[in-house]
Scaffold this motif. Structure first.
Motif, PDB file in Angstrom:
ATOM      1  N   MET A 307      31.547  39.123  66.127  1.00 18.38           N
ATOM      2  CA  MET A 307      32.730  39.474  65.343  1.00 18.38           C
ATOM      3  C   MET A 307      32.725  40.931  64.893  1.00 18.38           C
ATOM      4  O   MET A 307      33.772  41.598  64.956  1.00 18.38           O
ATOM      5  CB  MET A 307      32.870  38.534  64.150  1.00 18.38           C
ATOM      6  N   PRO A 308      31.588  41.495  64.433  1.00 14.34           N
ATOM      7  CA  PRO A 308      31.605  42.926  64.101  1.00 14.34           C
ATOM      8  C   PRO A 308      32.012  43.811  65.274  1.00 14.34           C
ATOM      9  O   PRO A 308      32.754  44.788  65.089  1.00 14.34           O
ATOM     10  CB  PRO A 308      30.164  43.204  63.665  1.00 14.34           C
ATOM     11  N   ILE A 309      31.554  43.486  66.486  1.00 17.41           N
ATOM     12  CA  ILE A 309      31.939  44.267  67.663  1.00 17.41           C
ATOM     13  C   ILE A 309      33.436  44.154  67.901  1.00 17.41           C
ATOM     14  O   ILE A 309      34.121  45.157  68.177  1.00 17.41           O
ATOM     15  CB  ILE A 309      31.156  43.801  68.907  1.00 17.41           C
ATOM     16  N   ILE A 310      33.983  42.944  67.807  1.00 14.88           N
ATOM     17  CA  ILE A 310      35.421  42.749  67.993  1.00 14.88           C
ATOM     18  C   ILE A 310      36.205  43.541  66.948  1.00 14.88           C
ATOM     19  O   ILE A 310      37.205  44.204  67.258  1.00 14.88           O
ATOM     20  CB  ILE A 310      35.781  41.248  67.912  1.00 14.88           C
ATOM     21  N   VAL A 311      35.759  43.489  65.694  1.00 11.18           N
ATOM     22  CA  VAL A 311      36.450  44.211  64.613  1.00 11.18           C
ATOM     23  C   VAL A 311      36.430  45.720  64.872  1.00 11.18           C
ATOM     24  O   VAL A 311      37.443  46.414  64.693  1.00 11.18           O
ATOM     25  CB  VAL A 311      35.802  43.889  63.249  1.00 11.18           C
ATOM     26  N   ILE A 312      35.285  46.237  65.318  1.00 12.82           N
ATOM     27  CA  ILE A 312      35.179  47.672  65.613  1.00 12.82           C
ATOM     28  C   ILE A 312      36.136  48.063  66.737  1.00 12.82           C
ATOM     29  O   ILE A 312      36.837  49.085  66.656  1.00 12.82           O
ATOM     30  CB  ILE A 312      33.731  48.037  65.979  1.00 12.82           C
ATOM     31  N   ALA A 315      39.682  48.073  65.478  1.00  5.27           N
ATOM     32  CA  ALA A 315      39.918  49.267  64.667  1.00  5.27           C
ATOM     33  C   ALA A 315      40.097  50.499  65.548  1.00  5.27           C
ATOM     34  O   ALA A 315      40.994  51.330  65.313  1.00  5.27           O
ATOM     35  CB  ALA A 315      38.768  49.465  63.683  1.00  5.27           C
ATOM     36  N   LEU A 316      39.248  50.641  66.573  1.00  3.70           N
ATOM     37  CA  LEU A 316      39.372  51.776  67.485  1.00  3.70           C
ATOM     38  C   LEU A 316      40.691  51.738  68.245  1.00  3.70           C
ATOM     39  O   LEU A 316      41.327  52.775  68.475  1.00  3.70           O
ATOM     40  CB  LEU A 316      38.202  51.783  68.473  1.00  3.70           C
ATOM     41  N   SER A 317      41.097  50.537  68.643  1.00  2.37           N
ATOM     42  CA  SER A 317      42.345  50.396  69.388  1.00  2.37           C
ATOM     43  C   SER A 317      43.548  50.770  68.521  1.00  2.37           C
ATOM     44  O   SER A 317      44.463  51.473  68.976  1.00  2.37           O
ATOM     45  CB  SER A 317      42.488  48.958  69.894  1.00  2.37           C
ATOM     46  N   ILE A 318      43.544  50.325  67.256  1.00  2.00           N
ATOM     47  CA  ILE A 318      44.637  50.665  66.340  1.00  2.00           C
ATOM     48  C   ILE A 318      44.668  52.166  66.081  1.00  2.00           C
ATOM     49  O   ILE A 318      45.731  52.811  66.122  1.00  2.00           O
ATOM     50  CB  ILE A 318      44.497  49.881  65.020  1.00  2.00           C
ATOM     51  N   ALA A 319      43.490  52.743  65.816  1.00  2.00           N
ATOM     52  CA  ALA A 319      43.422  54.182  65.562  1.00  2.00           C
ATOM     53  C   ALA A 319      43.877  54.975  66.779  1.00  2.00           C
ATOM     54  O   ALA A 319      44.603  55.976  66.652  1.00  2.00           O
ATOM     55  CB  ALA A 319      42.005  54.573  65.173  1.00  2.00           C
ATOM     56  N   THR A 328      43.728  51.626  73.666  1.00  2.00           N
ATOM     57  CA  THR A 328      42.759  51.664  74.758  1.00  2.00           C
ATOM     58  C   THR A 328      42.035  50.346  74.969  1.00  2.00           C
ATOM     59  O   THR A 328      41.850  49.898  76.102  1.00  2.00           O
ATOM     60  CB  THR A 328      41.719  52.766  74.480  1.00  2.00           C
ATOM     61  N   TRP A 329      41.611  49.692  73.893  1.00  4.52           N
ATOM     62  CA  TRP A 329      40.679  48.581  74.014  1.00  4.52           C
ATOM     63  C   TRP A 329      41.339  47.208  74.053  1.00  4.52           C
ATOM     64  O   TRP A 329      40.650  46.199  74.006  1.00  4.52           O
ATOM     65  CB  TRP A 329      39.684  48.624  72.849  1.00  4.52           C
TER      66      TRP A 329
END
Length: 381
Positions: A307-312, A315-319, A328-329
């Protein structure tokens, strides 16, 4: 008068008691059995609980040979109370041979697809774009990186006597022209891995072997590429810490700058793709190489990273979308969410990694951080 059997009488065990006793006696000098339970945890299984008299890493192969002679495969697990359980599965893995012609056909198709992709790269005319021999620098470079990666897995698996297929390369359908010409490659393990040490070696061998080729290919490609004015349109490749520092080492400046950037030639592009593919494989989840490494290091606790990997990544995709207009992700998140939850569990889950492998695992995760690209690609303009 015939007496009817009581409905509360337990059914006879499915497993032959003779086989149960032969397995127990056969491993008596290796494993001291405290209790034996039939049809546990499933019908036809046998559970022996006790303690090892010899290091599990040194005796598992012998125990497996004893069990396979009776038609079983052993698994070793540590129970919640700390007791060791050897569970005999009523199955012997006897994988069938693969059809090497499929591997060869996919390899040839991938070579052609990467040649075509390379010929389109920096082509100045339509005629040049379809002169596929012009794409040999990209094709040779990317096939070396992918081939080394998969052969690293293959030879590590063969070293540990795990039945495994030859590499399956995945071409993108021609005439679809992609940025890479391939979706990568994979090998198929046909049976479970013996223990965490074997799982670790197989998982780590691929990325490290691929990087042995990707890094010098990237550096050579950068050294033979040119710097030009920063473009306002097109695609811009993402930076990782390693890629960013590599450009500084070659050109003496951080790129891209506000006014200029490096125009990657075919070899440099293949090296960059090699870094991207390796970083994706090293993500510490599921059946990816990084997932194998993390399970080898931390066992089932590695699942807590999912779950932490998915959350990261979310977050990267939204940013990325808010800043650059590119999510991107998104596809990768979907794939990991549905297929990244399961880990490859070895037959022997008790044998831990030795210190050398632990340090190598930590070093490999540091490499992952250095080559990971938060935004792999973005569209300019």
């Amino acid at each position: 008068m015939q007496q009817q059997p009581s409905p509360y009488t337990a059914p006879p065990p499915v497993v032959s008691l003779e086989k149960v006793e032969k397995m127990r006696r056969g491993m008596a000098h290796l494993f001291s059995v405290g209790d034996t339970t039939l049809d546990e945890p499933h019908s036809g299984f046998v559970r022996y609980r006790g303690r090892f008299l010899v290091d599990s890493a040194d005796c598992f192969d012998e125990i497996r040979e004893i069990f396979e002679a009776q038609g079983f495969t052993p698994t070793v697990r540590e129970e919640e109370n700390g007791r060791i359980a050897i569970v005999a599965i009523p199955q012997v893995f006897n994988p069938s041979a693969s059809d090497w012609r499929i591997n060869l056909a996919l390899f040839v198709a991938t070579v052609l697809a990467t040649l075509l992709t390379g010929s389109f790269y920096n082509a100045e005319t339509v005629e040049q774009a379809f002169q596929i021999w012009r794409g040999w620098p990209f094709s040779l470079s990317i096939m070396l990186i992918l081939g080394a990666h998969e052969l690293g897995h293959y030879f590590a698996a063969r070293y540990h006597k795990v039945a495994v297929s030859l590499p399956y390369f995945i071409p993108l359908p021609v005439p679809v022209i992609s940025l890479f010409g391939t979706l990568g490659a994979f090998i198929r393990m046909k049976e479970p891995v013996k223990n965490k040490r074997a799982l670790f070696d197989i998982g780590v061998a691929g990325p490290l072997a691929g990087l042995v080729f990707a890094v010098p290919i990237l550096i050579y490609g950068l050294a033979t590429s040119e710097i030009g004015p920063m473009s306002s349109t097109g695609l811009l490749e993402g930076n990782s810490l390693f890629y960013y520092l590599s450009k500084f080492a070659v050109f003496g400046q951080f790129l891209p700058s506000e006014t200029s950037d490096v125009y990657l030639n075919q070899v440099a592009w293949a090296g960059w793709v090699g870094l991207l593919v390796t970083s994706l494989n090293l993500m510490p989840v599921g059946q990816l190489d990084g997932g194998h490494i993390m399970f080898s290091l931390f066992g089932r606790r590695a699942g807590q990273l999912f779950m932490p990997i998915i959350v990261i990544l979310v977050a990267l995709s939204i940013a990325s979308y808010l800043i650059y207009g590119t999510a991107t992700w998104t596809l990768w998140i979907v794939l990991l969410y549905f297929f990244g939850r399961t880990y490859a569990e070895p037959l022997d889950d008790v044998t831990e990694l030795d210190p050398r492998r632990r340090w190598l695992g930590i070093a490999t995760m540091i490499i992952f951080v250095l080559i990971f690209m938060p935004v792999p690609l973005r569209i300019l303009g």
